[in-house]
Scaffold this motif. Structure first.
Motif, PDB file in Angstrom:
ATOM      1  N   ARG A 163       0.826  -1.195   0.000  1.00 21.90           N
ATOM      2  CA  ARG A 163       0.000   0.000   0.000  1.00 21.90           C
ATOM      3  C   ARG A 163       0.868   1.257   0.000  1.00 21.90           C
ATOM      4  NH1 ARG A 163      -3.122  -3.022   3.636  1.00 21.90           N
ATOM      5  NH2 ARG A 163      -2.195  -1.958   5.407  1.00 21.90           N
ATOM      6  N   SER A 164       1.891   1.252   0.796  1.00 25.19           N
ATOM      7  CA  SER A 164       2.808   2.379   0.870  1.00 25.19           C
ATOM      8  C   SER A 164       3.509   2.592  -0.476  1.00 25.19           C
ATOM      9  CB  SER A 164       3.828   2.109   1.967  1.00 25.19           C
ATOM     10  OG  SER A 164       4.522   3.262   2.286  1.00 25.19           O
ATOM     11  N   ASN A 165       3.904   1.508  -1.110  1.00 23.80           N
ATOM     12  CA  ASN A 165       4.568   1.560  -2.415  1.00 23.80           C
ATOM     13  C   ASN A 165       3.600   2.113  -3.472  1.00 23.80           C
ATOM     14  OD1 ASN A 165       6.514   1.235  -4.361  1.00 23.80           O
ATOM     15  ND2 ASN A 165       6.201  -0.953  -4.603  1.00 23.80           N
ATOM     16  N   LYS A 166       2.338   1.702  -3.384  1.00 23.54           N
ATOM     17  CA  LYS A 166       1.328   2.188  -4.331  1.00 23.54           C
ATOM     18  C   LYS A 166       1.158   3.702  -4.176  1.00 23.54           C
ATOM     19  CE  LYS A 166      -3.468   1.527  -5.741  1.00 23.54           C
ATOM     20  NZ  LYS A 166      -4.707   0.821  -5.507  1.00 23.54           N
ATOM     21  N   HIS A 167       1.060   4.190  -2.934  1.00 21.54           N
ATOM     22  CA  HIS A 167       0.943   5.627  -2.672  1.00 21.54           C
ATOM     23  C   HIS A 167       2.183   6.369  -3.172  1.00 21.54           C
ATOM     24  CE1 HIS A 167      -2.775   5.469  -0.395  1.00 21.54           C
ATOM     25  NE2 HIS A 167      -2.289   4.467   0.337  1.00 21.54           N
ATOM     26  N   LEU A 168       3.333   5.808  -2.959  1.00 22.21           N
ATOM     27  CA  LEU A 168       4.582   6.420  -3.403  1.00 22.21           C
ATOM     28  C   LEU A 168       4.626   6.521  -4.926  1.00 22.21           C
ATOM     29  CD1 LEU A 168       7.309   7.581  -2.618  1.00 22.21           C
ATOM     30  CD2 LEU A 168       8.235   5.274  -2.675  1.00 22.21           C
ATOM     31  N   ARG A 169       4.195   5.472  -5.621  1.00 23.80           N
ATOM     32  CA  ARG A 169       4.167   5.492  -7.091  1.00 23.80           C
ATOM     33  C   ARG A 169       3.179   6.544  -7.588  1.00 23.80           C
ATOM     34  NH1 ARG A 169       3.782  -0.792  -7.878  1.00 23.80           N
ATOM     35  NH2 ARG A 169       1.744  -0.164  -7.189  1.00 23.80           N
ATOM     36  N   LEU A 170       1.997   6.647  -6.964  1.00 25.34           N
ATOM     37  CA  LEU A 170       1.016   7.661  -7.358  1.00 25.34           C
ATOM     38  C   LEU A 170       1.566   9.076  -7.134  1.00 25.34           C
ATOM     39  CD1 LEU A 170      -2.319   6.127  -6.033  1.00 25.34           C
ATOM     40  CD2 LEU A 170      -1.651   6.448  -8.412  1.00 25.34           C
ATOM     41  N   MET A 171       2.191   9.292  -5.996  1.00 29.72           N
ATOM     42  CA  MET A 171       2.755  10.613  -5.699  1.00 29.72           C
ATOM     43  C   MET A 171       3.891  10.952  -6.675  1.00 29.72           C
ATOM     44  SD  MET A 171       1.116  11.974  -3.206  1.00 29.72           S
ATOM     45  CE  MET A 171       2.120  13.092  -2.327  1.00 29.72           C
ATOM     46  N   THR A 172       4.736   9.995  -6.987  1.00 23.99           N
ATOM     47  CA  THR A 172       5.830  10.216  -7.931  1.00 23.99           C
ATOM     48  C   THR A 172       5.279  10.522  -9.323  1.00 23.99           C
ATOM     49  OG1 THR A 172       7.259   8.727  -6.656  1.00 23.99           O
ATOM     50  CG2 THR A 172       7.927   9.213  -8.917  1.00 23.99           C
ATOM     51  N   GLY A 173       4.274   9.789  -9.742  1.00 20.57           N
ATOM     52  CA  GLY A 173       3.655  10.036 -11.043  1.00 20.57           C
ATOM     53  C   GLY A 173       3.040  11.423 -11.112  1.00 20.57           C
ATOM     54  N   ALA A 174       2.323  11.813 -10.049  1.00 19.10           N
ATOM     55  CA  ALA A 174       1.709  13.136 -10.016  1.00 19.10           C
ATOM     56  C   ALA A 174       2.777  14.234 -10.043  1.00 19.10           C
ATOM     57  CB  ALA A 174       0.828  13.285  -8.779  1.00 19.10           C
ATOM     58  N   CYS A 229       5.679  18.468 -12.936  1.00 19.09           N
ATOM     59  CA  CYS A 229       6.944  19.023 -13.449  1.00 19.09           C
ATOM     60  C   CYS A 229       6.908  19.145 -14.972  1.00 19.09           C
ATOM     61  CB  CYS A 229       8.123  18.154 -13.015  1.00 19.09           C
ATOM     62  SG  CYS A 229       8.500  18.321 -11.266  1.00 19.09           S
ATOM     63  N   GLY A 230       6.376  18.132 -15.628  1.00 21.19           N
ATOM     64  CA  GLY A 230       6.256  18.184 -17.090  1.00 21.19           C
ATOM     65  C   GLY A 230       5.367  19.329 -17.529  1.00 21.19           C
ATOM     66  N   ALA A 231       4.258  19.538 -16.826  1.00 22.91           N
ATOM     67  CA  ALA A 231       3.350  20.636 -17.163  1.00 22.91           C
ATOM     68  C   ALA A 231       4.029  21.986 -16.944  1.00 22.91           C
ATOM     69  CB  ALA A 231       2.077  20.546 -16.332  1.00 22.91           C
ATOM     70  N   LEU A 232       4.775  22.125 -15.852  1.00 25.53           N
ATOM     71  CA  LEU A 232       5.477  23.379 -15.583  1.00 25.53           C
ATOM     72  C   LEU A 232       6.537  23.667 -16.636  1.00 25.53           C
ATOM     73  CD1 LEU A 232       5.858  23.252 -11.695  1.00 25.53           C
ATOM     74  CD2 LEU A 232       4.369  24.733 -13.038  1.00 25.53           C
ATOM     75  N   VAL A 233       7.276  22.662 -17.035  1.00 24.57           N
ATOM     76  CA  VAL A 233       8.294  22.845 -18.077  1.00 24.57           C
ATOM     77  C   VAL A 233       7.625  23.239 -19.385  1.00 24.57           C
ATOM     78  CG1 VAL A 233       9.982  21.617 -19.497  1.00 24.57           C
ATOM     79  CG2 VAL A 233      10.029  21.373 -17.018  1.00 24.57           C
ATOM     80  N   THR A 234       6.534  22.589 -19.732  1.00 28.01           N
ATOM     81  CA  THR A 234       5.817  22.920 -20.971  1.00 28.01           C
ATOM     82  C   THR A 234       5.279  24.345 -20.920  1.00 28.01           C
ATOM     83  OG1 THR A 234       5.182  20.609 -21.257  1.00 28.01           O
ATOM     84  CG2 THR A 234       3.922  22.252 -22.487  1.00 28.01           C
ATOM     85  N   MET A 235       4.711  24.749 -19.784  1.00 28.75           N
ATOM     86  CA  MET A 235       4.189  26.108 -19.659  1.00 28.75           C
ATOM     87  C   MET A 235       5.323  27.126 -19.718  1.00 28.75           C
ATOM     88  SD  MET A 235       0.961  25.790 -16.974  1.00 28.75           S
ATOM     89  CE  MET A 235       1.974  26.177 -15.616  1.00 28.75           C
ATOM     90  N   ALA A 236       6.462  26.827 -19.114  1.00 30.80           N
ATOM     91  CA  ALA A 236       7.590  27.753 -19.138  1.00 30.80           C
ATOM     92  C   ALA A 236       8.101  27.931 -20.558  1.00 30.80           C
ATOM     93  CB  ALA A 236       8.702  27.244 -18.228  1.00 30.80           C
ATOM     94  N   GLU A 237       8.151  26.869 -21.315  1.00 27.84           N
ATOM     95  CA  GLU A 237       8.608  26.969 -22.701  1.00 27.84           C
ATOM     96  C   GLU A 237       7.601  27.750 -23.538  1.00 27.84           C
ATOM     97  OE1 GLU A 237       9.396  23.100 -24.234  1.00 27.84           O
ATOM     98  OE2 GLU A 237      11.068  22.745 -22.881  1.00 27.84           O
ATOM     99  N   THR A 238       6.333  27.527 -23.303  1.00 29.07           N
ATOM    100  CA  THR A 238       5.295  28.194 -24.077  1.00 29.07           C
ATOM    101  C   THR A 238       5.233  29.681 -23.762  1.00 29.07           C
ATOM    102  OG1 THR A 238       3.996  26.165 -24.072  1.00 29.07           O
ATOM    103  CG2 THR A 238       2.833  28.182 -24.620  1.00 29.07           C
TER     104      THR A 238
END
Length: 168
Positions: free
Chosen positions: A24-35, A40-49
């Motif tokens: 369960r802890s690993n599942k939460h960690l994977r979800l948090m890492t994915g989010a 971060c990807g959205a911020l980089v895309t917005m900064a470039e745009t």
């Protein structure tokens, strides 16, 4: 042997519980890492745009303001189809206008420190040029024009706006 089997079963149960908690802890960690990666990807895309300069910027009016927020110039299109550009001094008085009337005739006007028109240059409907110089009281003092099918003219006027001399 019964005690050791009971101990093994108890130990195995505890290990299974710990494994379930870890999963369960690993599942939460994977979800948090994915989010976090998605953010971060959205911020980089917005900064470039946002740092890119647009090739086209469209509006019906643009306003130019100084560092204090005072309006110093404008460019825009009026409801009748005329387009114009004007610049104002630090006191807010218009000093220069450049306009294109709805019928396509262009004009330039220069204003003094009191906001009175002092010089104007324009083209008529048929493209005939004209130049007018005005006195401080607003009366026309000098004009130069080239009518479409006539001889060019130069005229001087008295302070009251009445003709003083002209050719032809």
């Amino acid at each position: 042997m019964e005690q050791s089997t009971g101990d093994l079963i108890g130990r195995l149960s505890r290990l299974e519980l710990q494994q379930a908690k870890l999963q369960r802890s690993n599942k939460h960690l994977r979800l948090m890492t994915g989010a976090l990666l998605l953010l971060c990807g959205a911020l980089v895309t917005m900064a470039e745009t946002s740092s890119a300069v647009p090739e086209t910027l469209e509006a019906q009016q643009f306003l130019l303001r100084d560092s204090a927020g005072k309006l110093r110039g404008a460019i825009g299109v009026t409801s009748d189809g005329a387009a114009g550009f004007n610049l104002s001094d630090a006191t807010g008085r218009t000093r220069l206008t450049v306009d294109l009337a709805a019928n396509g005739t262009p004009g330039v006007d220069l204003y003094d420190q009191d906001g009175k028109v002092r010089a104007t240059m324009a083209l008529g409907d048929a493209g005939e040029p004209g130049l007018g110089l005005y006195g401080p009281n607003g009366h026309l003092r000098t004009s130069l024009d080239v009518p479409a099918a006539q001889t060019p003219g130069l005229a001087f006027y008295k302070d009251d706006g009445k003709p003083a001399w002209g050719a032809p």
